[in-house]
Motif scaffolding. Sequence first.
Motif: not given
Length: 378
Positions: A98, A101, A107-108, A134, A136-137, A144, A173, A187, A189, A202
């Motif tokens: 985090v 990032f 942003e996450c 995690l 993220v957008s 990311a 993901h 990861l 979205w 997200a």
Amino acid sequence: MNTAVEHKRPGRLLVDLLQHDDAKRVFAQRRCAELDRDEWEDLCQLADSHRVSPLLYCNLASAAPSSVPDDVRDALRDAYRTNAAHNLLLTSELAHLVERFNAHEIECFPIKGPVLAAACYGDLALRVFSDLDLVVSSTRLRKAAEVLTEAGYSAVFQPAGRHWKRYVRDRHHFVFTRSDRRVCVELHWKCVQDCYAFPLTAESMFSRLGRATVGGAVMDVPSLEDHLLLLCLHGAKNCWERLALVADVDAVLRCAAVAQLDWDGVRRTAAELAGARMLRLGICLAGKLFASPIPADVRSWMEHDGKANRLAELSRKRLLGDVRHRSGFLRQYGYYLAARERFRDKLSGTLRLGRAAWPYVSTPAKLWRFARGMPVNA
């Protein structure tokens, strides 16, 4: 049915041992004194398969340690400590990622895993989790992925060129593993892949984030309401096949009883996403198995959905071992479709599943437009 025989079933005994009600739990612990070695082994294996061994160990250790054979207690304690050490490792890595990032202005926020354990269980060691999630957008997804690569992670699979757009559309993901293979990161979205036709993205969750300290680091975290929705979605998607899925919902509901969850808000969001039945199903199942605290008006709201109650009862019987659970993706997906209330969502999900499996098979344009809620004759 013979009550004594029924109570000795490992599924029923395990659920009783996980209860928050002291009277029920003590009664179950008295039954433990009657178990032979093979039955203890069955119980521990069942707890492990349902990913609730830490909860079982703590409940047995706190109330009736004398009823547990020494070798069983030692095995449960060792598993508890191993899980605690693993969770601390993942939590420390989460804080590190985090921070990375944030340094790259990405942003996450994490979901489930350490966040849920810390916020709702009150103890990182009480929940079993094997990876980090995690979110993220989608617009920051490539960056990311680069940050994770710089941190020593490699993608298990990552599409290139023209396949990237299709993968991001259909999936939800990427999976990354650290070079030492000790940490796995998913990861995200989206919350689920496209075939589940559930538009909780997200971007929609970023506006409802809160702040919390996890593993000594302050980070953005989902609201309690969004976490409840996520857990009910995750449970329905996985056919509520493990007790840990229900225990997570129970933990959120008990936390909500203290934290004043916005019930009107979570029900409104669920209705907007056409996921009210999944929400009712998850809450109902937690109430049936763990007597979770549910407000009276929410109980009344749940009772009007007969389908959700029938699905909850079926899942309860499967988890207790009264009904055989049949595995397989198609059976799980069929259960998930039954948990959706709108025909349009069921059709849309099925068509998207077919598109993901057979991307070159064309689907009539009018059928696609109907499934996506668009005017058919436009």
